[in-house]
Motif scaffolding. Structure first.
Motif, mmCIF file in Angstrom:
data_model
loop_
_atom_site.group_PDB
_atom_site.id
_atom_site.type_symbol
_atom_site.label_atom_id
_atom_site.label_comp_id
_atom_site.label_asym_id
_atom_site.label_seq_id
_atom_site.Cartn_x
_atom_site.Cartn_y
_atom_site.Cartn_z
ATOM 1 N N ARG A 141 15.916 12.839 -2.404
ATOM 2 C CA ARG A 141 14.637 12.468 -1.797
ATOM 3 C C ARG A 141 14.585 10.950 -1.617
ATOM 4 N NH1 ARG A 141 10.663 15.306 -3.675
ATOM 5 N NH2 ARG A 141 11.930 16.903 -4.650
ATOM 6 N N ARG A 142 13.676 10.511 -0.767
ATOM 7 C CA ARG A 142 13.660 9.093 -0.379
ATOM 8 C C ARG A 142 12.241 8.546 -0.359
ATOM 9 N NH1 ARG A 142 17.425 7.195 4.435
ATOM 10 N NH2 ARG A 142 18.810 7.401 2.621
ATOM 11 N N CYS A 143 12.109 7.290 -0.761
ATOM 12 C CA CYS A 143 10.916 6.498 -0.514
ATOM 13 C C CYS A 143 11.222 5.537 0.631
ATOM 14 C CB CYS A 143 10.501 5.713 -1.759
ATOM 15 S SG CYS A 143 9.623 6.711 -2.978
ATOM 16 N N TYR A 144 10.332 5.522 1.618
ATOM 17 C CA TYR A 144 10.489 4.681 2.798
ATOM 18 C C TYR A 144 9.564 3.466 2.704
ATOM 19 C CZ TYR A 144 12.628 8.850 4.928
ATOM 20 O OH TYR A 144 13.423 9.937 5.217
ATOM 21 N N VAL A 145 9.980 2.388 3.369
ATOM 22 C CA VAL A 145 9.163 1.183 3.398
ATOM 23 C C VAL A 145 9.112 0.634 4.825
ATOM 24 C CG1 VAL A 145 11.084 -0.395 2.872
ATOM 25 C CG2 VAL A 145 8.740 -1.047 2.260
ATOM 26 N N GLU A 184 12.393 1.943 6.798
ATOM 27 C CA GLU A 184 13.709 1.776 6.185
ATOM 28 C C GLU A 184 13.730 2.446 4.821
ATOM 29 O OE1 GLU A 184 14.382 -2.389 5.877
ATOM 30 O OE2 GLU A 184 14.611 -2.702 8.046
ATOM 31 N N LYS A 185 14.920 2.732 4.351
ATOM 32 C CA LYS A 185 15.083 3.257 2.998
ATOM 33 C C LYS A 185 14.690 2.186 1.989
ATOM 34 C CE LYS A 185 18.853 4.157 -0.258
ATOM 35 N NZ LYS A 185 20.314 4.390 -0.399
ATOM 36 N N ASP A 186 13.840 2.569 1.036
ATOM 37 C CA ASP A 186 13.493 1.656 -0.049
ATOM 38 C C ASP A 186 14.139 2.096 -1.350
ATOM 39 O OD1 ASP A 186 12.069 -0.723 -0.747
ATOM 40 O OD2 ASP A 186 10.667 0.509 -1.893
ATOM 41 N N ASN A 187 14.197 3.402 -1.557
ATOM 42 C CA ASN A 187 14.816 3.931 -2.777
ATOM 43 C C ASN A 187 15.134 5.406 -2.577
ATOM 44 O OD1 ASN A 187 15.545 3.822 -5.657
ATOM 45 N ND2 ASN A 187 13.828 5.229 -5.922
ATOM 46 N N ASP A 188 16.295 5.825 -3.056
ATOM 47 C CA ASP A 188 16.667 7.228 -3.031
ATOM 48 C C ASP A 188 16.742 7.776 -4.448
ATOM 49 O OD1 ASP A 188 16.800 7.405 -0.326
ATOM 50 O OD2 ASP A 188 18.911 7.987 -0.214
ATOM 51 N N VAL A 229 0.871 -1.161 0.000
ATOM 52 C CA VAL A 229 0.000 0.000 0.000
ATOM 53 C C VAL A 229 0.915 1.219 0.000
ATOM 54 C CG1 VAL A 229 -0.200 -0.026 2.541
ATOM 55 C CG2 VAL A 229 -1.879 1.223 1.156
ATOM 56 N N ARG A 230 0.589 2.204 -0.810
ATOM 57 C CA ARG A 230 1.398 3.412 -0.908
ATOM 58 C C ARG A 230 0.782 4.531 -0.065
ATOM 59 N NH1 ARG A 230 2.777 4.018 -7.366
ATOM 60 N NH2 ARG A 230 3.651 1.913 -7.659
ATOM 61 N N ASP A 251 1.130 -6.338 2.806
ATOM 62 C CA ASP A 251 2.089 -6.665 3.865
ATOM 63 C C ASP A 251 3.199 -5.629 4.006
ATOM 64 O OD1 ASP A 251 3.784 -7.266 1.692
ATOM 65 O OD2 ASP A 251 3.344 -9.403 1.809
ATOM 66 N N GLU A 252 3.169 -4.571 3.185
ATOM 67 C CA GLU A 252 4.138 -3.489 3.313
ATOM 68 C C GLU A 252 3.463 -2.158 3.007
ATOM 69 O OE1 GLU A 252 8.591 -5.033 2.196
ATOM 70 O OE2 GLU A 252 7.207 -4.743 0.513
ATOM 71 N N ILE A 253 4.003 -1.094 3.603
ATOM 72 C CA ILE A 253 3.594 0.264 3.279
ATOM 73 C C ILE A 253 4.824 0.991 2.747
ATOM 74 C CG2 ILE A 253 3.884 0.886 5.723
ATOM 75 C CD1 ILE A 253 1.985 3.224 5.301
ATOM 76 N N VAL A 254 4.649 1.775 1.677
ATOM 77 C CA VAL A 254 5.780 2.433 1.023
ATOM 78 C C VAL A 254 5.357 3.822 0.565
ATOM 79 C CG1 VAL A 254 5.221 1.445 -1.240
ATOM 80 C CG2 VAL A 254 7.571 2.156 -0.757
ATOM 81 N N GLY A 255 6.307 4.751 0.537
ATOM 82 C CA GLY A 255 5.987 6.079 0.028
ATOM 83 C C GLY A 255 7.026 7.109 0.446
ATOM 84 N N PRO A 256 6.781 8.352 0.077
ATOM 85 C CA PRO A 256 5.614 8.848 -0.657
ATOM 86 C C PRO A 256 5.652 8.456 -2.136
ATOM 87 C CG PRO A 256 6.779 10.635 0.504
ATOM 88 C CD PRO A 256 7.681 9.462 0.457
ATOM 89 N N LEU A 257 4.523 7.956 -2.607
ATOM 90 C CA LEU A 257 4.326 7.622 -4.009
ATOM 91 C C LEU A 257 2.911 8.020 -4.403
ATOM 92 C CD1 LEU A 257 5.907 4.043 -4.183
ATOM 93 C CD2 LEU A 257 6.804 6.091 -5.307
ATOM 94 N N GLY A 258 2.713 8.261 -5.701
ATOM 95 C CA GLY A 258 1.387 8.544 -6.201
ATOM 96 C C GLY A 258 0.764 7.302 -6.802
#
Length: 381
Positions: free
Chosen positions: A374-378, A167-171, A89-90, A120-127
């Motif tokens: 900028r970073r996407c967190y998970v 945690e960091k998912d993507n930078d 889920v974003r 089973d995971e939350i990630v973002g910020p994403l659109g």
């Protein structure tokens, strides 16, 4: 016991409140670039955004002491989850006052929504898709934002880190590219070489090409093929492509769009460079994202009369098999003279994955500065 009350957006009045909160929170901030109100409304409306063909979403508002204190969108991109074999889920459109009770409650609302849908995971910020802004700003808070990216106050990432479990998912990185007084010799040599060796040619568009000659479709076919293996990407559907052609291309300055065709392959489209005069300052002058009564004039001055020092590199895409041939050099061999003619001083790249060395290597012959991260967190649910 938390004093924060979370309420799900349930009607048009709530949605207007949801959109308005960002304008109020960032009012008079000199770095934030707010989106146009109608663009936000169209993106978030389930009957208008083509992404809802494969996305589910709910929006939440946070209140503290009777006052609106934050907002967040919970999004499930079923297409991306299937493509990447994930159950995520974003969270997106997240804004909050500097109160960790508020930010924690907002994120918990997204977590609860995700669990209820089997994620089973939350990630973002994403659109909804990669066409929406993504990644929380972690460096470059004193740099002007852009129409295509998110801006946030420095306390946002501090809240994420303090809450824990993330945690960091993507930078991502973003670059400022300075327009040279003359085309770098390396660009010229590579461009001339690939023209003669590979028979790649520049294609400049007409309106007829876009809307009658099929080039609008071809452009987004290349974008799909170029971005298909990038972080979290889901292929644009035909309905989305049709929507974006109508949304972005009618007002575009075609001098600032360059295509690359392979004349050895029946003029196959292999590269796309869509750049636009920066609308950042113009959008800051559109009060609460409204074009009327006077906002339209500031946008028109930027788009048509190039009353800005900045050009935004909105979409740059080269088919994988043509990247090693230097096709990107041919793009800027054509575009740099237009930047010089229009008086642009520097260009703003779109977000680039920090690990994407192929993209970043194309700036090696230009003076550049990595001015934002900028970073996407998970987090596991």
């Amino acid at each position: 016991m938390s004093s924060v009350i979370i309420r799900k957006v349930s009607d048009k009045k709530d949605l207007r409140e949801f959109i308005q909160f960002h304008y109020d929170l960032y009012r008079d901030d000199k770095y934030d670039v707010p989106n146009l109100y109608n663009d936000e409304l169209n993106t978030l409306s389930k009957d208008k955004n083509a992404a809802f063909d494969f996305c589910d979403a709910e929006y939440y508002l946070a209140y503290k002491d009777g006052k609106l204190a934050g907002r967040v969108a919970a999004i499930i991109n079923n297409s991306a989850n299937e493509r990447w074999r994930q159950k995520r889920v974003r969270f997106g459109w997240i804004d909050f006052i500097d109160d960790i009770e508020v930010s924690e409650a907002l994120l918990k609302a997204v977590e609860d929504y995700g669990r209820s849908k089997g994620m089973d995971e939350i990630v973002g910020p994403l659109g909804f898709t990669d066409m929406d802004p993504e990644g929380m700003l972690t460096f470059g808070f004193d740099e002007l934002g852009t129409q295509a990216t998110l801006y946030n106050y420095p306390y946002y990432p501090r809240h994420i880190e303090k809450i824990g479990g993330w945690e960091k998912d993507n930078d991502y990185v973003e670059y400022k590219l300075f327009v040279p007084e003359k085309i770098p010799e390396k660009f010229s040599k590579i461009a001339e070489m690939i023209i003669s060796r590979y028979n790649l040619r520049v294609k400049k568009l007409t309106r007829k090409d876009i809307f009658e000659g099929g080039y609008g479709q071809k452009i987004f076919d290349v974008i799909n093929a170029t971005f298909k293996d990038l972080y979290g990407y889901s292929q644009l559907t035909q309905k989305q492509i049709d929507q974006y052609i109508k949304m972005y291309l009618p007002m575009a300055d075609l001098n600032l769009i360059t295509l690359i065709e392979d004349w050895n392959a029946d003029r196959k489209l292999v590269g796309v460079g869509i750049t636009i005069p920066s609308l950042s300052h113009a959008l800051q002058k559109c009060r609460d994202g409204r074009l009327f009564p006077f906002g339209w004039w500031h946008v028109l001055r930027a788009l048509k009369f190039h009353k800005t020092d900045i050009v935004d590199l909105l979409l740059i895409g080269i088919l994988p098999e043509y990247r090693m041939k230097g096709a990107n050099a041919l793009l800027f061999y054509d575009l740099i003279p237009w930047y010089q003619k229009y008086g642009f001083k520097w260009g703003e790249t779109h977000v680039e994955m920090e690990t994407n060395e192929n993209v970043q290597s194309q700036w090696q012959y230009l003076e550049s500065e990595n001015h934002k991260r900028r970073r996407c967190y998970v987090k596991k649910l």
